[in-house]
Design a protein around this motif. Sequence first.
Motif, mmCIF file in Angstrom:
data_model
loop_
_atom_site.group_PDB
_atom_site.id
_atom_site.type_symbol
_atom_site.label_atom_id
_atom_site.label_comp_id
_atom_site.label_asym_id
_atom_site.label_seq_id
_atom_site.Cartn_x
_atom_site.Cartn_y
_atom_site.Cartn_z
ATOM 1 N N PRO A 60 0.831 -1.218 0.000
ATOM 2 C CA PRO A 60 0.000 0.000 0.000
ATOM 3 C C PRO A 60 0.860 1.261 0.000
ATOM 4 O O PRO A 60 1.937 1.290 0.595
ATOM 5 C CB PRO A 60 -0.796 -0.122 1.303
ATOM 6 C CG PRO A 60 -0.784 -1.575 1.629
ATOM 7 C CD PRO A 60 0.541 -2.095 1.144
ATOM 8 N N ASP A 61 0.384 2.266 -0.703
ATOM 9 C CA ASP A 61 1.032 3.584 -0.713
ATOM 10 C C ASP A 61 0.605 4.312 0.562
ATOM 11 O O ASP A 61 -0.454 4.936 0.621
ATOM 12 C CB ASP A 61 0.604 4.343 -1.962
ATOM 13 C CG ASP A 61 1.261 5.718 -2.087
ATOM 14 O OD1 ASP A 61 1.764 6.240 -1.071
ATOM 15 O OD2 ASP A 61 1.253 6.276 -3.190
ATOM 16 N N ALA A 62 1.450 4.234 1.582
ATOM 17 C CA ALA A 62 1.095 4.803 2.885
ATOM 18 C C ALA A 62 0.989 6.323 2.830
ATOM 19 O O ALA A 62 0.237 6.929 3.604
ATOM 20 C CB ALA A 62 2.130 4.387 3.930
ATOM 21 N N ALA A 69 -2.442 7.224 1.524
ATOM 22 C CA ALA A 69 -3.488 6.890 2.495
ATOM 23 C C ALA A 69 -3.694 7.999 3.519
ATOM 24 O O ALA A 69 -4.789 8.163 4.061
ATOM 25 C CB ALA A 69 -3.151 5.581 3.200
ATOM 26 N N HIS A 99 -6.232 5.661 -1.960
ATOM 27 C CA HIS A 99 -5.628 4.338 -1.828
ATOM 28 C C HIS A 99 -5.082 3.846 -3.162
ATOM 29 O O HIS A 99 -5.741 3.951 -4.186
ATOM 30 C CB HIS A 99 -6.661 3.337 -1.296
ATOM 31 C CG HIS A 99 -7.277 3.759 -0.003
ATOM 32 N ND1 HIS A 99 -6.641 3.596 1.212
ATOM 33 C CD2 HIS A 99 -8.445 4.390 0.263
ATOM 34 C CE1 HIS A 99 -7.400 4.085 2.170
ATOM 35 N NE2 HIS A 99 -8.503 4.571 1.620
ATOM 36 N N ARG A 100 -3.873 3.329 -3.126
ATOM 37 C CA ARG A 100 -3.292 2.606 -4.255
ATOM 38 C C ARG A 100 -2.119 1.792 -3.717
ATOM 39 O O ARG A 100 -1.690 1.972 -2.574
ATOM 40 C CB ARG A 100 -2.840 3.546 -5.375
ATOM 41 C CG ARG A 100 -1.668 4.430 -5.028
ATOM 42 C CD ARG A 100 -1.331 5.364 -6.180
ATOM 43 N NE ARG A 100 -0.372 6.371 -5.785
ATOM 44 C CZ ARG A 100 -0.174 7.513 -6.430
ATOM 45 N NH1 ARG A 100 -0.871 7.796 -7.515
ATOM 46 N NH2 ARG A 100 0.726 8.385 -6.001
ATOM 47 N N ARG A 101 -1.591 0.903 -4.554
ATOM 48 C CA ARG A 101 -0.429 0.094 -4.198
ATOM 49 C C ARG A 101 0.685 0.388 -5.192
ATOM 50 O O ARG A 101 0.420 0.666 -6.367
ATOM 51 C CB ARG A 101 -0.790 -1.398 -4.211
ATOM 52 C CG ARG A 101 -1.833 -1.773 -3.169
ATOM 53 C CD ARG A 101 -2.221 -3.250 -3.256
ATOM 54 N NE ARG A 101 -3.220 -3.578 -2.248
ATOM 55 C CZ ARG A 101 -2.936 -3.936 -0.995
ATOM 56 N NH1 ARG A 101 -1.659 -4.042 -0.613
ATOM 57 N NH2 ARG A 101 -3.887 -4.207 -0.140
ATOM 58 N N GLU A 160 -6.963 0.318 -7.097
ATOM 59 C CA GLU A 160 -8.090 -0.542 -6.739
ATOM 60 C C GLU A 160 -9.373 0.272 -6.664
ATOM 61 O O GLU A 160 -9.368 1.409 -6.172
ATOM 62 C CB GLU A 160 -7.813 -1.232 -5.409
ATOM 63 C CG GLU A 160 -6.605 -2.163 -5.457
ATOM 64 C CD GLU A 160 -6.202 -2.716 -4.112
ATOM 65 O OE1 GLU A 160 -5.756 -3.872 -4.070
ATOM 66 O OE2 GLU A 160 -6.333 -1.990 -3.111
ATOM 67 N N HIS A 176 -9.268 -3.791 -10.361
ATOM 68 C CA HIS A 176 -8.005 -3.054 -10.313
ATOM 69 C C HIS A 176 -7.520 -2.691 -11.707
ATOM 70 O O HIS A 176 -7.926 -3.287 -12.710
ATOM 71 C CB HIS A 176 -6.921 -3.856 -9.584
ATOM 72 C CG HIS A 176 -6.515 -5.113 -10.284
ATOM 73 N ND1 HIS A 176 -6.933 -6.356 -9.868
ATOM 74 C CD2 HIS A 176 -5.724 -5.342 -11.367
ATOM 75 C CE1 HIS A 176 -6.429 -7.289 -10.654
ATOM 76 N NE2 HIS A 176 -5.681 -6.692 -11.586
#
Length: 234
Positions: free
Chosen positions: A49-51, A54, A59-61, A140, A223
Motif C-alpha cells: 500500500p502507498d502509505a 493513504a 488508496h493505491r499500491r 483498486e 483493479h
Amino acid sequence: MTTALARLHDQLRQAGFAFVAADAMRDLLDAASLPDWPAFTASWDALAPDAYLATVGRHRRRRHAVFSADAQGVRREAHQPHYQSKTYNALQGDIERWFEPIAADGPSLRRILDFCHGFFGGLAPQVDRWRVEAHQFRIEARAGAAGEPTPEGVHRDGVDFVLVLLIDRSNIERGTTTIHATAGQLLGSFTLTHPFDAALVDDARVLHGVTPVTPLDPTRPAHRDVLVVTFRAA
C-alpha cells in the motif's frame, strides 16, 4: 520496426504524445520472446500500500526503483526515495517518499527500460546520461469508492519523457487518459484497455491525467495495473 519508431518519434515531436496499441507495442518490445512475462505481471499482486497517499484519504499500491542510463546501458541504482516538488505534485510534493523496491527486475522490465532508453534517447540525442525511475502501480476500485490513477489531477511529472504501459485491468470501467496543453486545453484522449496498450508522453510539453476507475461488478475485486517509466536528463 524502424518505420514504426520513426512514426512514433514524429508523433511525439508534433503532438507531444502518442498512444500505442497493444499489438504494436508487443512488436516494439518483441514481447513474444520475454521468458518472465507471466511472473512479471503476477508481481503486481505483491505491491505494498502507498502509505503516503493513504494519509490524504486515497488508496493505491506501488513499488519503485531508480536506474541510470547512458552509452553503456541501463543500470540499477541504490534504492532511494521518489521526490517531486509541489510545482508538479500539489498533493504530495516537497517530501521524500520511500516505497518498497521493485522485486521483479528481470528480462521483461529490462526490455522495457532498454526500449525507453533507445526511443527517448532518439528524441534527445544530446543527453549523455538519464535518471530513470520505474513505478509499479495498482489502482483498486470498490463499490462506492472509485480508484484514482492520478489523484493529483491533470499534471506534469517534472521529467522529460514518460511511458505508461498497461499491465492488466480487471473488472473496471473508465480510466481514460487525457492529454492537455500547458494552458489547459484538451489535446487528446484514449483509454488503455488491453495489456501492452501504452502512452508515450513528452512531459516538458504537455500535461496528462487519468479519470477515476469504477468496478463493473461492485461485488468483485477491481483493479488497474500499470508500469510507469520516467526519463529525466541527469
